[in-house]
Motif scaffolding. Sequence first.
Motif, mmCIF file in Angstrom:
data_model
loop_
_atom_site.group_PDB
_atom_site.id
_atom_site.type_symbol
_atom_site.label_atom_id
_atom_site.label_comp_id
_atom_site.label_asym_id
_atom_site.label_seq_id
_atom_site.Cartn_x
_atom_site.Cartn_y
_atom_site.Cartn_z
ATOM 1 N N UNK A 117 6.773 50.317 74.040
ATOM 2 C CA UNK A 117 5.775 49.392 73.199
ATOM 3 C C UNK A 117 6.876 48.980 72.460
ATOM 4 N N UNK A 118 8.191 49.334 71.682
ATOM 5 C CA UNK A 118 8.788 49.252 70.974
ATOM 6 C C UNK A 118 9.756 48.625 71.822
ATOM 7 N N UNK A 119 9.730 48.314 72.747
ATOM 8 C CA UNK A 119 11.082 48.578 73.895
ATOM 9 C C UNK A 119 10.463 46.977 74.337
ATOM 10 N N UNK A 120 9.396 47.000 74.980
ATOM 11 C CA UNK A 120 9.051 45.858 75.657
ATOM 12 C C UNK A 120 8.671 44.959 74.286
ATOM 13 N N UNK A 121 9.028 45.047 72.950
ATOM 14 C CA UNK A 121 8.308 44.038 72.088
ATOM 15 C C UNK A 121 9.716 43.989 71.678
ATOM 16 N N UNK A 122 10.257 44.139 71.888
ATOM 17 C CA UNK A 122 12.188 44.166 71.398
ATOM 18 C C UNK A 122 12.466 43.756 72.159
ATOM 19 N N UNK A 123 11.928 42.906 73.763
ATOM 20 C CA UNK A 123 12.645 42.013 74.588
ATOM 21 C C UNK A 123 13.226 41.032 73.291
ATOM 22 N N UNK A 124 12.407 40.296 72.866
ATOM 23 C CA UNK A 124 13.086 39.219 71.949
ATOM 24 C C UNK A 124 13.364 40.194 70.257
ATOM 25 N N UNK A 125 14.497 39.658 70.029
ATOM 26 C CA UNK A 125 15.525 40.362 68.767
ATOM 27 C C UNK A 125 14.334 39.698 67.800
ATOM 28 N N UNK A 126 13.976 39.062 67.834
ATOM 29 C CA UNK A 126 13.593 38.182 66.492
ATOM 30 C C UNK A 126 11.744 38.366 66.353
ATOM 31 N N UNK A 127 11.561 39.289 67.501
ATOM 32 C CA UNK A 127 10.094 39.605 66.952
ATOM 33 C C UNK A 127 9.112 39.944 66.015
ATOM 34 N N UNK A 128 8.328 39.813 65.803
ATOM 35 C CA UNK A 128 7.092 39.351 64.524
ATOM 36 C C UNK A 128 6.504 40.669 64.768
ATOM 37 N N UNK A 129 6.169 41.614 64.426
ATOM 38 C CA UNK A 129 6.053 43.225 63.876
ATOM 39 C C UNK A 129 4.774 43.296 63.180
ATOM 40 N N UNK A 130 3.473 43.870 63.449
ATOM 41 C CA UNK A 130 3.358 44.079 62.297
ATOM 42 C C UNK A 130 2.641 45.934 62.833
ATOM 43 N N UNK A 131 3.435 46.375 61.641
ATOM 44 C CA UNK A 131 3.585 48.062 62.106
ATOM 45 C C UNK A 131 2.320 48.425 61.030
ATOM 46 N N UNK A 132 1.157 49.722 62.271
ATOM 47 C CA UNK A 132 0.094 49.851 62.063
ATOM 48 C C UNK A 132 0.037 50.948 61.250
ATOM 49 N N UNK A 133 -0.241 51.877 60.462
ATOM 50 C CA UNK A 133 0.073 52.965 59.731
ATOM 51 C C UNK A 133 -1.602 53.595 59.517
ATOM 52 N N UNK A 134 -2.019 52.933 59.688
ATOM 53 C CA UNK A 134 -4.292 53.585 59.365
ATOM 54 C C UNK A 134 -4.250 52.605 57.788
ATOM 55 N N UNK A 135 -3.642 53.457 57.389
ATOM 56 C CA UNK A 135 -4.559 53.258 55.509
ATOM 57 C C UNK A 135 -3.208 51.796 55.052
ATOM 58 N N UNK A 136 -2.193 51.544 56.266
ATOM 59 C CA UNK A 136 -1.857 49.588 54.679
ATOM 60 C C UNK A 136 -1.210 49.850 56.601
ATOM 61 N N UNK A 137 -0.531 48.461 56.165
ATOM 62 C CA UNK A 137 -0.373 48.046 57.507
ATOM 63 C C UNK A 137 1.325 46.994 56.704
ATOM 64 N N UNK A 138 2.226 47.021 57.776
ATOM 65 C CA UNK A 138 3.266 46.085 57.617
ATOM 66 C C UNK A 138 3.804 44.875 58.361
ATOM 67 N N UNK A 139 4.169 43.402 57.673
ATOM 68 C CA UNK A 139 5.350 43.023 58.295
ATOM 69 C C UNK A 139 5.963 42.531 58.211
#
Length: 228
Positions: free
Chosen positions: A48-70
């Motif tokens: 999933x990370x490899x697909x997301x980073x096909x664009x080197x400036x991808x904007x990611x929402x990292x979901x840790x369950x209890x919190x999220x980070x942009x």
Amino acid sequence: MAEIKIAAEARTEFGKGAARRIRRADNVPAVLYGHGSDPVHVTLPGHQLMLALKNSNALLTIDLGTEQHLAIPKQVQRDPIRGFIEHADLLIVRKGEKVTVDVRIHVVGEAIGGTLVVQENNTIAVEAEATHIPESFEVSIQGLDVGAQIHASDIELPSGSTLAVDPELLIVNITAAPTEAQLEAELAEAEAEAGIEHDAPEGEGDAPAEGDAEASSEGDAAESSESE
């Protein structure tokens, strides 16, 4: 640019052994940092990370369950042979804040015949809102002639983005295509510098050895005597 959501797990084991175990499970060790907060160590799904980073400036929402980070990718380490992601450093960003990123440049169109198109820079640094980072820029060379140049200031930027480099930075340079004679001369010079020598073709410039010449003369004399 659309946000890409990735489910992550908090990482509590560290070191090379732990990293190898994570990769064997097709996951990637990563670190989230920024805004003066303590680094957040996470494990991300590799595919999933490899697909997301096909664009080197991808904007990611990292979901840790209890919190999220942009976050956006800051540094990505890849296996030099197989190309899979070994580790990722992700920069935490906030909506509305500006970041400086390198954006890829794509050259489109064709210059006139007899020219050589030299792309001096493949990316350009711009300052943009974290949630509105351009995916790429296009520059057209259609119909350009020898001597034409495209600089950073010539690239049309979207609203909210500004150049983070010298406006005179050269992006594309149109020069005269080298002739066949020039290419051969450059090749010969490069081979000479590298100490490469070419053998002469067989039969060219080979003088008979002295012994061979004498044997040939004696044979001719014998043939002459026999015929008499």
